[in-house]
Design a protein around this motif. Sequence first.
Motif, mmCIF file in Angstrom:
data_model
loop_
_atom_site.group_PDB
_atom_site.id
_atom_site.type_symbol
_atom_site.label_atom_id
_atom_site.label_comp_id
_atom_site.label_asym_id
_atom_site.label_seq_id
_atom_site.Cartn_x
_atom_site.Cartn_y
_atom_site.Cartn_z
ATOM 1 N N GLU A 1 45.446 5.613 102.055
ATOM 2 C CA GLU A 1 46.781 6.166 102.301
ATOM 3 C C GLU A 1 47.875 5.119 102.139
ATOM 4 N N HIS B 1 50.905 5.179 99.379
ATOM 5 C CA HIS B 1 52.306 5.075 99.821
ATOM 6 C C HIS B 1 53.027 3.988 99.029
ATOM 7 N N TYR C 1 54.112 5.301 95.516
ATOM 8 C CA TYR C 1 55.341 6.086 95.566
ATOM 9 C C TYR C 1 56.553 5.184 95.778
ATOM 10 N N SER D 1 57.308 12.071 97.012
ATOM 11 C CA SER D 1 55.947 12.108 97.539
ATOM 12 C C SER D 1 55.258 13.452 97.352
ATOM 13 N N ASP D 2 55.987 14.488 96.892
ATOM 14 C CA ASP D 2 55.322 15.763 96.620
ATOM 15 C C ASP D 2 54.929 15.887 95.154
ATOM 16 N N HIS E 1 45.300 12.013 101.854
ATOM 17 C CA HIS E 1 46.093 13.239 101.783
ATOM 18 C C HIS E 1 47.214 13.134 100.743
ATOM 19 N N SER E 2 47.856 11.969 100.659
ATOM 20 C CA SER E 2 49.072 11.839 99.833
ATOM 21 C C SER E 2 48.804 11.900 98.340
ATOM 22 N N GLY F 1 49.766 16.809 98.919
ATOM 23 C CA GLY F 1 49.570 17.840 99.934
ATOM 24 C C GLY F 1 48.942 19.117 99.425
#
Length: 347
Positions: A51, A55, A58, A65-66, A115-116, A120
């Motif tokens: 994760e 991060h 990005y 982040s989407d 998750h990222s 999502g």
Amino acid sequence: MNTKIWDLRQEHQTTEELDALKEMKRIFENDGLIALPTETVYGLGADARNEQAIHKVYEAKGRPSDNPLIVHIHTLDQLEAFTSGITEEIKKLMKAFWPGPISFILPLKKGYLCHSVSGGLDSIAVRMPSHPIGRRILQFVDLPIAAPSANLSGRPSPTTFDHVYRDLNGRVDGIVNGDQSEVGLESTVLDCTQFPFRIARPGSVTQSMIEDIIPNCITTQGTLDIDKPIAPGMKYKHYAPDTPVKIIEVLNQPPSSDKDWSKTAFILPRSKQNLVPDEATFIALCKDEQDIKTANHKLYQILHQLDQDEHIEQAYILGFPINDQTTAIMNRMMKAADQVIVKGEKL
């Protein structure tokens, strides 16, 4: 941040390369970011399970982040840990096109990737690149590597080491020099979470090529939810240089001689060079209007070139009629030009 540079273009299996690969593996295992070459464009790689590392991707790119990332693998065995629902049809396409410039969106098995990395979503895009240096790195580190294009978000994608260096030096842990990307456009993204499949992003693997393997397997019906993009490049501005670019729909005569074209670039097939005003800058996109492969290969290189030439303040690029072979390059041109099209006779 001090960005490490590796040049792996020499013959491999040397002590120097082995040391470099070991260093890259340590960086990936410790939340680091490395830009590496693929046959499409350079990718900014990070451990897709981590994760914190994702991060940083990005953050380094300034990427929303989407906007989901594509996970890069070197063997089909890696898919078992984080995907499901791989049908016989999908396996047949993977066998036909991997390693190569196509990504498959597959149902995501939770609990392995962070998750990222999927933005999502409950699906994930996966690719197995064919670039020899990129593959050696993936094989050695033996991790699922998330790797969006190695550029600042919204900028033209990088197809050379220099493009990556200008955008990301000081922002990432390392950059691998691997010459110019062969294909030059991002991979085709095929949504395989439904059947018939959908092309979420066009690329050099075209609909007709896919349907040569499995006839009538792609639908053009329905719409993709742009507010919740399932593939990179669907929602946000992409591929755009700082220099304003407009697409010329058709150019059969020279532009008006009453205008000052001295700070304008015309990006055209070489067969159209005679139509460029003497004082303008001519940049050859390809040989002629049928030479789509060269145009794909050179497009991003030219968009970067525009911003490096201080004498160019605007540019016009000749578009191609839309067909199976030109869908990908016109998708990128339209985004780079912010959808602005002009008619040649209006210039």
